[in-house]
Design a protein around this motif. Sequence first.
Motif, PDB file in Angstrom:
ATOM      1  N   LEU A 178    -102.309 -73.341 -90.875  1.00 16.16           N
ATOM      2  CA  LEU A 178    -103.612 -72.991 -91.459  1.00 16.16           C
ATOM      3  C   LEU A 178    -104.467 -72.227 -90.449  1.00 16.16           C
ATOM      4  CD1 LEU A 178    -104.495 -76.389 -93.213  1.00 16.16           C
ATOM      5  CD2 LEU A 178    -103.511 -74.356 -94.280  1.00 16.16           C
ATOM      6  N   THR A 179    -104.503 -72.747 -89.221  1.00 17.16           N
ATOM      7  CA  THR A 179    -105.334 -72.139 -88.181  1.00 17.16           C
ATOM      8  C   THR A 179    -104.832 -70.752 -87.800  1.00 17.16           C
ATOM      9  OG1 THR A 179    -105.781 -74.356 -87.296  1.00 17.16           O
ATOM     10  CG2 THR A 179    -106.297 -72.499 -85.874  1.00 17.16           C
ATOM     11  N   MET A 180    -103.501 -70.571 -87.796  1.00 18.48           N
ATOM     12  CA  MET A 180    -102.940 -69.279 -87.417  1.00 18.48           C
ATOM     13  C   MET A 180    -103.429 -68.171 -88.330  1.00 18.48           C
ATOM     14  SD  MET A 180    -100.693 -68.096 -85.102  1.00 18.48           S
ATOM     15  CE  MET A 180    -102.013 -66.952 -84.788  1.00 18.48           C
ATOM     16  N   SER A 181    -103.750 -68.515 -89.578  1.00 16.62           N
ATOM     17  CA  SER A 181    -104.239 -67.512 -90.523  1.00 16.62           C
ATOM     18  C   SER A 181    -105.571 -66.909 -90.085  1.00 16.62           C
ATOM     19  CB  SER A 181    -104.376 -68.124 -91.915  1.00 16.62           C
ATOM     20  OG  SER A 181    -103.119 -68.580 -92.384  1.00 16.62           O
ATOM     21  N   LEU A 182    -106.271 -67.581 -89.166  1.00 21.78           N
ATOM     22  CA  LEU A 182    -107.519 -67.022 -88.645  1.00 21.78           C
ATOM     23  C   LEU A 182    -107.287 -65.680 -87.955  1.00 21.78           C
ATOM     24  CD1 LEU A 182    -109.273 -70.183 -87.160  1.00 21.78           C
ATOM     25  CD2 LEU A 182    -109.982 -68.873 -89.174  1.00 21.78           C
TER      26      LEU A 182
ATOM     27  N   VAL B 218     -91.169 -75.183 -90.315  1.00 23.80           N
ATOM     28  CA  VAL B 218     -91.436 -75.364 -91.744  1.00 23.80           C
ATOM     29  C   VAL B 218     -92.914 -75.666 -91.981  1.00 23.80           C
ATOM     30  CG1 VAL B 218     -91.000 -76.858 -93.734  1.00 23.80           C
ATOM     31  CG2 VAL B 218     -89.087 -76.064 -92.328  1.00 23.80           C
ATOM     32  N   ALA B 219     -93.487 -76.549 -91.169  1.00 24.09           N
ATOM     33  CA  ALA B 219     -94.901 -76.912 -91.331  1.00 24.09           C
ATOM     34  C   ALA B 219     -95.804 -75.717 -91.101  1.00 24.09           C
ATOM     35  CB  ALA B 219     -95.259 -78.039 -90.369  1.00 24.09           C
ATOM     36  N   ASN B 220     -95.538 -74.923 -90.060  1.00 23.82           N
ATOM     37  CA  ASN B 220     -96.319 -73.709 -89.803  1.00 23.82           C
ATOM     38  C   ASN B 220     -96.268 -72.757 -90.988  1.00 23.82           C
ATOM     39  OD1 ASN B 220     -95.654 -73.176 -86.207  1.00 23.82           O
ATOM     40  ND2 ASN B 220     -96.987 -74.602 -87.258  1.00 23.82           N
ATOM     41  N   LEU B 221     -95.062 -72.541 -91.534  1.00 24.27           N
ATOM     42  CA  LEU B 221     -94.892 -71.596 -92.636  1.00 24.27           C
ATOM     43  C   LEU B 221     -95.577 -72.090 -93.904  1.00 24.27           C
ATOM     44  CD1 LEU B 221     -91.183 -70.491 -92.075  1.00 24.27           C
ATOM     45  CD2 LEU B 221     -93.262 -69.179 -91.594  1.00 24.27           C
ATOM     46  N   LEU B 222     -95.570 -73.389 -94.137  1.00 25.13           N
ATOM     47  CA  LEU B 222     -96.287 -73.938 -95.287  1.00 25.13           C
ATOM     48  C   LEU B 222     -97.790 -73.703 -95.151  1.00 25.13           C
ATOM     49  CD1 LEU B 222     -94.433 -77.330 -95.911  1.00 25.13           C
ATOM     50  CD2 LEU B 222     -94.407 -75.297 -97.382  1.00 25.13           C
ATOM     51  N   GLY B 223     -98.297 -73.857 -93.929  1.00 25.72           N
ATOM     52  CA  GLY B 223     -99.720 -73.623 -93.691  1.00 25.72           C
ATOM     53  C   GLY B 223    -100.122 -72.187 -93.952  1.00 25.72           C
ATOM     54  N   VAL B 224     -99.361 -71.225 -93.414  1.00 25.66           N
ATOM     55  CA  VAL B 224     -99.704 -69.817 -93.639  1.00 25.66           C
ATOM     56  C   VAL B 224     -99.447 -69.414 -95.082  1.00 25.66           C
ATOM     57  CG1 VAL B 224     -99.308 -69.186 -91.221  1.00 25.66           C
ATOM     58  CG2 VAL B 224     -97.462 -68.912 -92.865  1.00 25.66           C
ATOM     59  N   PHE B 225     -98.461 -70.051 -95.716  1.00 24.45           N
ATOM     60  CA  PHE B 225     -98.171 -69.783 -97.129  1.00 24.45           C
ATOM     61  C   PHE B 225     -99.391 -70.103 -97.992  1.00 24.45           C
ATOM     62  CE2 PHE B 225     -96.548 -70.881-101.334  1.00 24.45           C
ATOM     63  CZ  PHE B 225     -95.597 -69.898-101.580  1.00 24.45           C
TER      64      PHE B 225
ATOM     65  N   ILE C 169    -102.649 -70.375 -97.075  1.00 25.12           N
ATOM     66  CA  ILE C 169    -103.790 -69.484 -96.818  1.00 25.12           C
ATOM     67  C   ILE C 169    -103.509 -68.071 -97.325  1.00 25.12           C
ATOM     68  CG2 ILE C 169    -105.275 -68.488 -95.049  1.00 25.12           C
ATOM     69  CD1 ILE C 169    -105.727 -71.450 -95.510  1.00 25.12           C
ATOM     70  N   SER C 170    -102.266 -67.631 -97.233  1.00 27.88           N
ATOM     71  CA  SER C 170    -101.910 -66.302 -97.734  1.00 27.88           C
ATOM     72  C   SER C 170    -102.107 -66.226 -99.243  1.00 27.88           C
ATOM     73  CB  SER C 170    -100.462 -65.966 -97.371  1.00 27.88           C
ATOM     74  OG  SER C 170    -100.294 -65.880 -95.970  1.00 27.88           O
TER      75      SER C 170
ATOM     76  N   GLU D 101     -99.478 -62.395 -92.483  1.00 27.51           N
ATOM     77  CA  GLU D 101     -99.764 -61.058 -93.003  1.00 27.51           C
ATOM     78  C   GLU D 101     -98.761 -60.637 -94.078  1.00 27.51           C
ATOM     79  OE1 GLU D 101    -101.415 -59.651 -88.599  1.00 27.51           O
ATOM     80  OE2 GLU D 101     -99.504 -58.900 -89.379  1.00 27.51           O
ATOM     81  N   THR D 102     -97.467 -60.869 -93.825  1.00 29.68           N
ATOM     82  CA  THR D 102     -96.446 -60.426 -94.777  1.00 29.68           C
ATOM     83  C   THR D 102     -96.394 -61.311 -96.016  1.00 29.68           C
ATOM     84  OG1 THR D 102     -94.755 -61.646 -93.496  1.00 29.68           O
ATOM     85  CG2 THR D 102     -95.030 -59.300 -93.014  1.00 29.68           C
ATOM     86  N   PHE D 103     -96.707 -62.600 -95.886  1.00 29.59           N
ATOM     87  CA  PHE D 103     -96.792 -63.458 -97.070  1.00 29.59           C
ATOM     88  C   PHE D 103     -97.920 -62.977 -97.987  1.00 29.59           C
ATOM     89  CE2 PHE D 103     -94.786 -67.697 -95.442  1.00 29.59           C
ATOM     90  CZ  PHE D 103     -93.604 -67.021 -95.176  1.00 29.59           C
TER      91      PHE D 103
END
Length: 267
Positions: free
Chosen positions: A50-54, A127-134, A136-137, A219-221
Amino acid sequence: MLEKEDYFIETERRQSPSAAVVHETIFKEAESELERSTSALFWSGFAAGLTMSLSMITEGILHTYLPEADWRPLVANFGYSIGFLAIILARQQLFTENTLTPVLPLLHRKDIKTFKNVLRLWGVVLVANLLGVFLISWIAAKTSAFEPEVQEAFIALGSKALAPDFSTILLRGIFAGWLIALMVWLLPFAETARVWVIIIITWIVGIAELSHVIAGSSETFTLAFSGAASWGEVLGGYLVPSLIGNILGGVILVAVLNHAQVKGNEK
């Protein structure tokens, strides 16, 4: 006047820590990460996603509202550093930042138990990181949370990340993995410069358009959710090569080489 013993104390205090001291500090941190439960790793990794989406959000906003000029990318890419800065200061689990250094205990022990534990940490955090960005994307592309102009900037960022071919993204991923893992080695003794180390290193990753598996997936998601690219293109054309590159760059160029130089001095 300082006594002779005081000179020795003062000289030792002013010396930079040796490679062995840095190695031991990172090694102990890596051991503590491997001891964390799967659920703790997952929730920390999800928060990091989630935070990485910042990074995407801040860079997209700066790109939207800064005037059109040659220097705009130099300033806008400071937004790319925001997600990394927040994650590291919050001690959240980010793939490449907290997952490549556990290779050190594996290099030290070389046993199946540690190998399985490293794979557990990698898998859970990724997996957890990708779910978070997924999540927010999806919000960034499918809701009215952001102005249309900002959403267009998100799509532009995703298109730029996905534009190179497989081998180029892999090579850029190697450099990104190297820089992020190198940053981890710099942080333990950076003291008051910690914030600037994080900002400068990650700014270089951003301005050089290097491929980071989590930041780039944000970004790509968003690009895939907007319909400007297929999920096959995003997963096969960006996620896979950037993941391979980040692992190679972080493990081989930093963890293995730094481990080798310390072990070489012990002989």
